[in-house]
Write a protein that holds these residues in place. Structure first.
Motif, PDB file in Angstrom:
ATOM      1  N   SER A 222       0.827  -1.210   0.000  1.00  0.00           N
ATOM      2  CA  SER A 222       0.000   0.000   0.000  1.00  0.00           C
ATOM      3  C   SER A 222       0.856   1.254   0.000  1.00  0.00           C
ATOM      4  O   SER A 222       0.476   2.278  -0.589  1.00  0.00           O
ATOM      5  CB  SER A 222      -0.943  -0.006   1.206  1.00  0.00           C
ATOM      6  OG  SER A 222      -0.217  -0.065   2.421  1.00  0.00           O
ATOM      7  N   LEU A 223       2.030   1.196   0.623  1.00  0.00           N
ATOM      8  CA  LEU A 223       2.943   2.343   0.599  1.00  0.00           C
ATOM      9  C   LEU A 223       3.415   2.637  -0.815  1.00  0.00           C
ATOM     10  O   LEU A 223       3.424   3.794  -1.255  1.00  0.00           O
ATOM     11  CB  LEU A 223       4.143   2.070   1.501  1.00  0.00           C
ATOM     12  CG  LEU A 223       5.264   3.112   1.455  1.00  0.00           C
ATOM     13  CD1 LEU A 223       4.812   4.415   2.106  1.00  0.00           C
ATOM     14  CD2 LEU A 223       6.522   2.593   2.139  1.00  0.00           C
ATOM     15  N   LEU A 224       3.794   1.593  -1.546  1.00  0.00           N
ATOM     16  CA  LEU A 224       4.245   1.782  -2.927  1.00  0.00           C
ATOM     17  C   LEU A 224       3.149   2.434  -3.761  1.00  0.00           C
ATOM     18  O   LEU A 224       3.416   3.356  -4.542  1.00  0.00           O
ATOM     19  CB  LEU A 224       4.645   0.441  -3.548  1.00  0.00           C
ATOM     20  CG  LEU A 224       5.826  -0.297  -2.919  1.00  0.00           C
ATOM     21  CD1 LEU A 224       6.082  -1.593  -3.677  1.00  0.00           C
ATOM     22  CD2 LEU A 224       7.077   0.556  -2.891  1.00  0.00           C
ATOM     23  N   ALA A 225       1.930   1.947  -3.588  1.00  0.00           N
ATOM     24  CA  ALA A 225       0.821   2.501  -4.362  1.00  0.00           C
ATOM     25  C   ALA A 225       0.513   3.932  -3.959  1.00  0.00           C
ATOM     26  O   ALA A 225       0.309   4.804  -4.813  1.00  0.00           O
ATOM     27  CB  ALA A 225      -0.413   1.624  -4.179  1.00  0.00           C
ATOM     28  N   ALA A 226       0.504   4.203  -2.655  1.00  0.00           N
ATOM     29  CA  ALA A 226       0.130   5.533  -2.168  1.00  0.00           C
ATOM     30  C   ALA A 226       1.124   6.595  -2.601  1.00  0.00           C
ATOM     31  O   ALA A 226       0.751   7.732  -2.905  1.00  0.00           O
ATOM     32  CB  ALA A 226       0.003   5.510  -0.653  1.00  0.00           C
ATOM     33  N   GLN A 227       2.413   6.232  -2.627  1.00  0.00           N
ATOM     34  CA  GLN A 227       3.438   7.219  -2.964  1.00  0.00           C
ATOM     35  C   GLN A 227       3.874   7.144  -4.422  1.00  0.00           C
ATOM     36  O   GLN A 227       4.736   7.909  -4.853  1.00  0.00           O
ATOM     37  CB  GLN A 227       4.648   7.052  -2.039  1.00  0.00           C
ATOM     38  CG  GLN A 227       4.320   7.336  -0.585  1.00  0.00           C
ATOM     39  CD  GLN A 227       5.579   7.621   0.231  1.00  0.00           C
ATOM     40  OE1 GLN A 227       6.616   8.001  -0.288  1.00  0.00           O
ATOM     41  NE2 GLN A 227       5.468   7.453   1.533  1.00  0.00           N
ATOM     42  N   GLY A 228       3.294   6.237  -5.197  1.00  0.00           N
ATOM     43  CA  GLY A 228       3.637   6.139  -6.605  1.00  0.00           C
ATOM     44  C   GLY A 228       5.082   5.734  -6.838  1.00  0.00           C
ATOM     45  O   GLY A 228       5.719   6.198  -7.793  1.00  0.00           O
ATOM     46  N   LEU A 229       5.597   4.857  -5.993  1.00  0.00           N
ATOM     47  CA  LEU A 229       6.987   4.420  -6.101  1.00  0.00           C
ATOM     48  C   LEU A 229       7.076   3.249  -7.074  1.00  0.00           C
ATOM     49  O   LEU A 229       6.343   2.269  -6.943  1.00  0.00           O
ATOM     50  CB  LEU A 229       7.520   4.008  -4.726  1.00  0.00           C
ATOM     51  CG  LEU A 229       7.510   5.116  -3.672  1.00  0.00           C
ATOM     52  CD1 LEU A 229       7.849   4.566  -2.298  1.00  0.00           C
ATOM     53  CD2 LEU A 229       8.479   6.225  -4.056  1.00  0.00           C
ATOM     54  N   GLY A 230       7.976   3.363  -8.042  1.00  0.00           N
ATOM     55  CA  GLY A 230       8.080   2.324  -9.055  1.00  0.00           C
ATOM     56  C   GLY A 230       9.510   1.992  -9.407  1.00  0.00           C
ATOM     57  O   GLY A 230      10.459   2.472  -8.792  1.00  0.00           O
ATOM     58  N   SER A 231       9.665   1.174 -10.425  1.00  0.00           N
ATOM     59  CA  SER A 231      10.983   0.735 -10.879  1.00  0.00           C
ATOM     60  C   SER A 231      11.720   1.874 -11.581  1.00  0.00           C
ATOM     61  O   SER A 231      11.082   2.786 -12.129  1.00  0.00           O
ATOM     62  CB  SER A 231      10.824  -0.443 -11.839  1.00  0.00           C
ATOM     63  OG  SER A 231      10.196  -1.519 -11.186  1.00  0.00           O
ATOM     64  N   PRO A 232      13.069   1.802 -11.573  1.00  0.00           N
ATOM     65  CA  PRO A 232      13.907   0.789 -10.937  1.00  0.00           C
ATOM     66  C   PRO A 232      13.981   0.991  -9.425  1.00  0.00           C
ATOM     67  O   PRO A 232      14.111   2.131  -8.955  1.00  0.00           O
ATOM     68  CB  PRO A 232      15.280   1.012 -11.583  1.00  0.00           C
ATOM     69  CG  PRO A 232      15.290   2.473 -11.907  1.00  0.00           C
ATOM     70  CD  PRO A 232      13.871   2.807 -12.292  1.00  0.00           C
ATOM     71  N   ALA A 233      13.891  -0.111  -8.699  1.00  0.00           N
ATOM     72  CA  ALA A 233      13.869  -0.010  -7.246  1.00  0.00           C
ATOM     73  C   ALA A 233      14.329  -1.325  -6.641  1.00  0.00           C
ATOM     74  O   ALA A 233      14.253  -2.380  -7.286  1.00  0.00           O
ATOM     75  CB  ALA A 233      12.463   0.322  -6.751  1.00  0.00           C
ATOM     76  N   VAL A 234      14.785  -1.255  -5.403  1.00  0.00           N
ATOM     77  CA  VAL A 234      15.025  -2.452  -4.613  1.00  0.00           C
ATOM     78  C   VAL A 234      14.177  -2.362  -3.353  1.00  0.00           C
ATOM     79  O   VAL A 234      13.983  -1.277  -2.791  1.00  0.00           O
ATOM     80  CB  VAL A 234      16.513  -2.649  -4.240  1.00  0.00           C
ATOM     81  CG1 VAL A 234      17.335  -2.974  -5.472  1.00  0.00           C
ATOM     82  CG2 VAL A 234      17.076  -1.439  -3.516  1.00  0.00           C
ATOM     83  N   LEU A 235      13.668  -3.510  -2.942  1.00  0.00           N
ATOM     84  CA  LEU A 235      12.959  -3.630  -1.679  1.00  0.00           C
ATOM     85  C   LEU A 235      13.912  -4.231  -0.665  1.00  0.00           C
ATOM     86  O   LEU A 235      14.639  -5.178  -0.986  1.00  0.00           O
ATOM     87  CB  LEU A 235      11.729  -4.534  -1.839  1.00  0.00           C
ATOM     88  CG  LEU A 235      10.783  -4.226  -2.998  1.00  0.00           C
ATOM     89  CD1 LEU A 235       9.653  -5.259  -3.046  1.00  0.00           C
ATOM     90  CD2 LEU A 235      10.224  -2.816  -2.882  1.00  0.00           C
ATOM     91  N   VAL A 236      13.926  -3.685   0.533  1.00  0.00           N
ATOM     92  CA  VAL A 236      14.800  -4.187   1.590  1.00  0.00           C
ATOM     93  C   VAL A 236      13.928  -4.601   2.763  1.00  0.00           C
ATOM     94  O   VAL A 236      13.138  -3.796   3.272  1.00  0.00           O
ATOM     95  CB  VAL A 236      15.811  -3.121   2.048  1.00  0.00           C
ATOM     96  CG1 VAL A 236      16.801  -3.732   3.051  1.00  0.00           C
ATOM     97  CG2 VAL A 236      16.557  -2.534   0.855  1.00  0.00           C
ATOM     98  N   ILE A 237      14.053  -5.850   3.176  1.00  0.00           N
ATOM     99  CA  ILE A 237      13.205  -6.387   4.234  1.00  0.00           C
ATOM    100  C   ILE A 237      14.085  -7.001   5.310  1.00  0.00           C
ATOM    101  O   ILE A 237      14.913  -7.875   5.027  1.00  0.00           O
ATOM    102  CB  ILE A 237      12.225  -7.430   3.670  1.00  0.00           C
ATOM    103  CG1 ILE A 237      11.323  -6.773   2.620  1.00  0.00           C
ATOM    104  CG2 ILE A 237      11.390  -8.058   4.788  1.00  0.00           C
ATOM    105  CD1 ILE A 237      10.507  -7.751   1.810  1.00  0.00           C
ATOM    106  N   GLY A 238      13.922  -6.541   6.534  1.00  0.00           N
ATOM    107  CA  GLY A 238      14.700  -7.073   7.650  1.00  0.00           C
ATOM    108  C   GLY A 238      14.940  -6.024   8.705  1.00  0.00           C
ATOM    109  O   GLY A 238      14.674  -4.830   8.516  1.00  0.00           O
ATOM    110  N   GLU A 239      15.466  -6.468   9.839  1.00  0.00           N
ATOM    111  CA  GLU A 239      15.662  -5.580  10.977  1.00  0.00           C
ATOM    112  C   GLU A 239      16.615  -4.431  10.675  1.00  0.00           C
ATOM    113  O   GLU A 239      16.516  -3.356  11.275  1.00  0.00           O
ATOM    114  CB  GLU A 239      16.168  -6.381  12.179  1.00  0.00           C
ATOM    115  CG  GLU A 239      15.219  -7.481  12.647  1.00  0.00           C
ATOM    116  CD  GLU A 239      13.909  -6.946  13.188  1.00  0.00           C
ATOM    117  OE1 GLU A 239      13.815  -5.729  13.457  1.00  0.00           O
ATOM    118  OE2 GLU A 239      12.965  -7.733  13.347  1.00  0.00           O
ATOM    119  N   VAL A 240      17.537  -4.628   9.720  1.00  0.00           N
ATOM    120  CA  VAL A 240      18.465  -3.539   9.396  1.00  0.00           C
ATOM    121  C   VAL A 240      17.729  -2.338   8.817  1.00  0.00           C
ATOM    122  O   VAL A 240      18.168  -1.195   8.975  1.00  0.00           O
ATOM    123  CB  VAL A 240      19.571  -4.009   8.424  1.00  0.00           C
ATOM    124  CG1 VAL A 240      20.487  -5.023   9.098  1.00  0.00           C
ATOM    125  CG2 VAL A 240      18.979  -4.596   7.148  1.00  0.00           C
TER     126      VAL A 240
END
Length: 279
Positions: A222-240
């Motif tokens: 929902s964040l990607l959609a709300a802010q119109g964030l698109g490619s090229p991009a990387v998603l980072v998932i984790g405690e860091v």
């Protein structure tokens, strides 16, 4: 020299890095300055091309998901023909040629044709993107390692084992994952990764168009959609990602989006990020 007696040329598979021309290696720049033909990937920053000598022939052979793309077999054939004509060829790729750049396929094709080929590594967006917003993907305090993963299915439709990745405890850096973000998030959560796991997205890293945002795993689509964030991009998932978000919050550099301060997902991210290792 008779053109027909000209020695066979060489192909250099060169990584252009994530965007900023200053992040390229000296060896990469040297090969570009020597090149007679440069075959350019779609994601190569145009500031780099502006530095090429006027006599250098430049051909765009880019690939983008969902767009008209140059066939890989055509690129192989063009490199082979050009090298056999004696040209010094650079295949210029965004990031690193061997990290989701088809460099292995191109090296195999060139070597099978008897063409001299070298690989000049570049800084991958999977490392440079997170670091541009303060994410240390292998911070030893909470990340035993990092997995660089594609968000697209591989040859034959083979998908990453999201359940295994969810259990791994590794930082996940996902390339080409924006269009399938909801599916990826669902698979990771089904595999046991918590909905409140910190996450981030970095778009167009190290370019004037760079954008970034912070989220929980569940709220990422929902964040990607709300802010119109698109490619090229990387998603980072984790405690860091949570640790970096805490630093951003403490310095007041939160993308200028203070209107999100009341968002429950972001409040939870703040709480987790400011605890040791997000706990």
């Amino acid at each position: 020299m008779n053109p027909q007696s000209r020695p066979t040329g060489r192909v250099s598979l060169v990584g252009a890095g994530p965007g900023d021309p200053e992040l390229m290696t000296r060896k990469a720049w040297a090969r570009l300055m020597q090149a007679e033909l440069v075959l350019v990937d779609e994601l190569v920053d145009r500031r780099i091309l502006a530095e090429l000598p006027a006599h250098t022939r430049v051909l765009q052979v880019g690939k983008r998901g969902g767009c008209a793309s140059t066939e890989q077999g055509f690129i192989h054939g063009l490199m082979i023909r050009s090298a056999r004509q004696g040209l010094r060829v650079v295949r210029l790729k965004g990031g690193d040629p061997f990290i989701f750049g088809r460099g292995g396929e191109e090296m195999d094709a060139l070597q099978a044709a008897g063409i001299e080929v070298e690989v000049i590594n570049g800084l991958s967006a999977g490392l440079a993107g997170p670091s541009s917003v303060g994410i240390a993907v292998t911070d030893r305090r909470c990340a035993p390692g990092v997995a660089l993963v594609t968000g697209h299915n591989g040859e034959g439709g083979r998908a990453p084992d999201w359940a295994a990745l969810a259990r791994s405890g590794l930082t996940l850096v996902i390339y080409m994952g924006v269009s399938r973000c909801a599916e990826i998030v669902a698979a990771l959560m089904a595999g046991g990764l918590g909905a409140d796991t910190p996450a981030a997205v970095v778009c167009a890293a190290h370019t004037p168009q760079q954008r970034q945002a912070w989220s929980s795993l569940a709220a990422l689509p929902s964040l990607l959609a709300a802010q119109g964030l698109g490619s090229p991009a990387v998603l980072v998932i984790g405690e860091v990602a949570g640790m970096a978000a805490a630093r951003q919050l403490l310095t007041g550099a939160r993308d200028g989006r203070e209107d999100r301060a009341k968002d429950p997902a972001e409040q939870e991210l703040r709480r987790r990020a400011q605890a040791p290792c997000g706990r």
